[in-house]
Scaffold this active site. Structure first.
Site, mmCIF file in Angstrom:
data_model
loop_
_atom_site.group_PDB
_atom_site.id
_atom_site.type_symbol
_atom_site.label_atom_id
_atom_site.label_comp_id
_atom_site.label_asym_id
_atom_site.label_seq_id
_atom_site.Cartn_x
_atom_site.Cartn_y
_atom_site.Cartn_z
ATOM 1 N N GLU A 145 0.832 -1.213 0.000
ATOM 2 C CA GLU A 145 0.000 0.000 0.000
ATOM 3 C C GLU A 145 0.866 1.263 0.000
ATOM 4 O OE1 GLU A 145 -2.802 -0.392 3.244
ATOM 5 O OE2 GLU A 145 -4.165 -1.459 1.933
ATOM 6 N N GLU A 301 -6.860 -7.447 -0.827
ATOM 7 C CA GLU A 301 -7.244 -7.462 0.586
ATOM 8 C C GLU A 301 -8.675 -6.973 0.726
ATOM 9 O OE1 GLU A 301 -4.924 -5.181 3.342
ATOM 10 O OE2 GLU A 301 -3.037 -5.752 2.392
#
Ligand code: GLA
Length: 653
Positions: A145, A301
């Protein structure tokens, strides 16, 4: 893989080795096909400067491989170990207020730090050399991320990098002064050395400086990705590489980032308590497919139930985890992954749900995890199949950054602007792609540009050409107001779109709440198409050839155009100068005129229908039982039905 990805982040370093065999056994039970390993394991892999310990990871990967589970292996660079920060505090990022962020959570490094880069490169190389030939290796997972917590770094090292970036962009300081409009407020620079990042200042900062710092910061994170992939490609050629994006994430220009990924992957955590969760999720799935140019992507995710980082964290009611997972597959995902496999016992995410909860196997969540694994195994034939959308919505990070700056006519949310249009198309079962403003729009029956405030000449020409060539362009307010330097498009805004729209804009007139005494923002009224109230925005539009389909009623805008349509060349250009409550009426007219058919059966409110390949996905996002396409669906229930045919793409020939 010829199966869908199904699994999650696997953090075995948080557990004693005795647990690892149970992990593999339960993963098999749950139909897990792949695990993301090592995302936060830097301190375990390199407990001291230069001393690597790979034994435990060898063991974990061997066990997974023996269990038939593939591995998405992380480069482990997302959280530098404390020893590194202790030796080199210069890696730490700095906020715009000058606060140095400390070690003790994660992502505590500046993307521009040369020291961080040196240590991260060494780690990536060591991991790649160790595992490039491991039989379980399916893909490389770079960092994690990028930019998630540290959107921008204002340290001196970043300041120097920013100056280099500006020199490269502008060549000389006179050109920069012109672009930044520094004649305003005595801001002219006499050399690049004088320039700083836009740190906290007495009042409004230079808008173009802010925009360039947004662009620079996005590029700085891109460099982190580039540096890691250069090593991976050298040491481990042929293995696909990704990093996990974060949906509609404002700080990073994902058009630029996605172009570097071998496949797009996304982390997405809807708020189960938000009634808009399903449509926000659908919009995000469509973005991910679009970022990859239509190629399948991976939901990297999501949570099986509650997260732990909102003020109050609602669980997903039974069925929602399945419905949102199937939604991703329906909208082009070749995999559904979770954070995380086993719920942590310690640390900041111990209250975040997982595939295997604290309660173990005999839990609702684990049962849903197992059932979903079985169901996804039955959808393997969808792997690699693509979808085609008849409608495109323009998405542009420059516009996002500019529109949400301070010192504008009104505070607007770019994402909300897009969502308003998207929601009407979603409700009608019409698939949407997102496109860049200067992207390829030929082939779409309808293109919508709303809030695309920054529209450089080339993009204006492209969209105008699309209309003249037969396309239907719908332009929403605050589009084509500024050029790429944030200089106003003079003479009625809209640039080259002015002609195809047959209008010009004379003045902005957003309704506003009384600033001293308070109270709600008043609504506007419309007469004609989409009659009724409208929100957020009004303006003085003057027609120059366009047909007026709706006018403002009452107030200073009384009788002025609110919605217009103009035939231009072989196509048509619509302008919508406000946010009508009945935006659906506009969308219906536009779709009918452009000949767009949904390609899925009509469903009741809150029930989503999507076709991928020869399957029809029916997803009931409501908490009551419904009947859709002849099928009974429980609250939050889903059905995947064979259609016997592939979806008609509904696109122009
Ligand atoms: C992000 C991170 C994960 C985890 C989850 C929790 O997606 O990548 O490591 O922190 O959020 O929701």
């Amino acid at each position: 893989m010829d199966r869908l990805w199904y699994g999650g982040d696997y953090n075995p370093e948080q557990w004693p080795a005795e647990v690892w065999d149970e992990d593999v056994r339960l993963m098999q039970r749950a139909g897990v096909t792949i695990a993301t390993v090592g995302v936060f394991s830097w301190a375990t892999l390199e407990p001291q400067d230069g001393r690597f310990e790979f034994g435990w990871l060898d063991d974990v990967l061997d066990r997974l491989h023996a269990g038939g589970i593939r591995v998405d292996l992380a480069t482990a660079t997302a959280s530098p170990p404390p020893w590194l920060v202790h030796e080199h505090p210069d890696v730490l990022p700095v906020t715009e207020d000058g606060v140095v962020l400390s070690v003790g959570s994660r992502q505590h490094y500046s993307p521009s730090s040369a020291t961080y880069r040196r240590y991260a490169d060494r780690l990536v190389r060591a991991v790649a050399e160790r595992y490039r030939s491991h039989p379980a290796l399916e893909a490389w997972h770079v960092n994690n991320e990028l930019g998630c917590h540290v959107h921008r770094d204002y340290s001196d090292e970043s300041a120097a990098a920013f100056r280099r970036w500006l020199e490269h962009r502008y060549g000389d300081v006179a050109t920069l002064n012109e672009a930044w409009g520094t004649a305003f407020w005595s801001q002219a620079y006499s050399s690049f050395d004088e320039i700083r990042p836009p740190r906290t200042a007495p009042t409004f900062r230079n808008p173009t400086q802010l925009l360039d710092f947004d662009r620079f910061s996005s590029d700085a994170w891109l460099e982190v990705y580039r540096a890691e992939t250069a090593i991976l490609r050298e040491v481990s050629p042929g293995v696909p590489i990704t990093t996990n994006l974060m949906g509609f994430f404002k700080p990073l220009d994902y058009w630029r980032h996605a172009a570097l990924l071998d496949f797009v992957s996304d982390d997405h955590y809807v708020d189960p308590a938000d009634p808009a969760a399903p449509v926000i999720a659908a919009m995000t799935r469509d973005l991910m497919r679009s970022l990859g140019g239509g190629k399948p992507w991976i939901l990297m995710e999501q949570s099986t139930s509650a997260v732990n980082w909102r003020r109050r964290n609602a669980p997903k009611p039974p069925g929602m985890y399945r419905a949102l997972s199937l939604q991703a597959v329906a909208r082009g995902a070749d995999g559904v992954m979770q954070f995380q496999w086993r719920q942590s016992r310690a640390g900041a995410e111990k209250f975040h749900s997982a595939m295997l909860p604290h309660g173990g196997e005999d839990t609702r969540i684990f049962r849903e995890t197992v059932a979903l694994g079985q169901e996804l195994a039955g959808l393997s034939d969808l792997v690699g199949t693509r979808l085609t959308a008849p409608v495109a919505i323009v998405l542009d990070w420059d516009s996002w950054w500019a529109l949400e700056q301070a010192a504008t006519p009104a505070e607007l949310s770019y994402q909300r602007l897009l969502l308003r249009w998207y929601r009407e198309l979603w409700r009608r079962g019409v698939l949407v792609d997102f496109v860049r403003p200067d992207g390829d729009v030929e082939g779409y029956r309808v293109v919508i540009a709303a809030g695309t405030q920054v529209l450089p000449q080339a993009a204006q020409d492209r969209l105008a050409g699309y209309v003249r060539g037969g396309g239907t362009l719908v332009v929403g307010y605050q589009t084509a107001i500024l050029d790429e330097h944030l200089h106003v498009l003079l003479g009625g805004y809209l640039g080259a779109l002015r002609d195809v729209l047959g209008i010009r804009i004379e003045e902005f007139a957003p309704p506003a709440e009384p600033s001293v005494t308070g109270g709600p923002v008043p609504a506007l009224e419309l007469a004609g198409l989409a009659a009724g109230s409208a929100q957020e925005w009004g303006e003085v539009v003057r027609v120059a050839g366009a047909e007026v389909l709706s006018t403002f009623a009452g107030g200073m805008l009384d009788g002025l155009p609110a919605i217009t349509r103009n035939g231009s060349g072989a196509g048509a250009a619509w302008y919508v100068a406000t946010a009508p409550d009945d935006l659906g009426a506009v969308v219906d007219r536009v779709l009918a005129e452009a000949g767009v058919e949904p390609g899925v059966p009509e469903t009741p409110d809150g029930v989503e229908a999507v076709r991928r390949g020869d399957r029809l996905f029916l997803l009931n996002h409501t908490d009551h039982e419904v009947e859709a396409a002849g099928t009974r669906l429980e609250p939050h229930g889903s059905a995947v039905l064979p259609t016997g045919a592939t979806a008609d793409d509904g696109r122009a020939d």
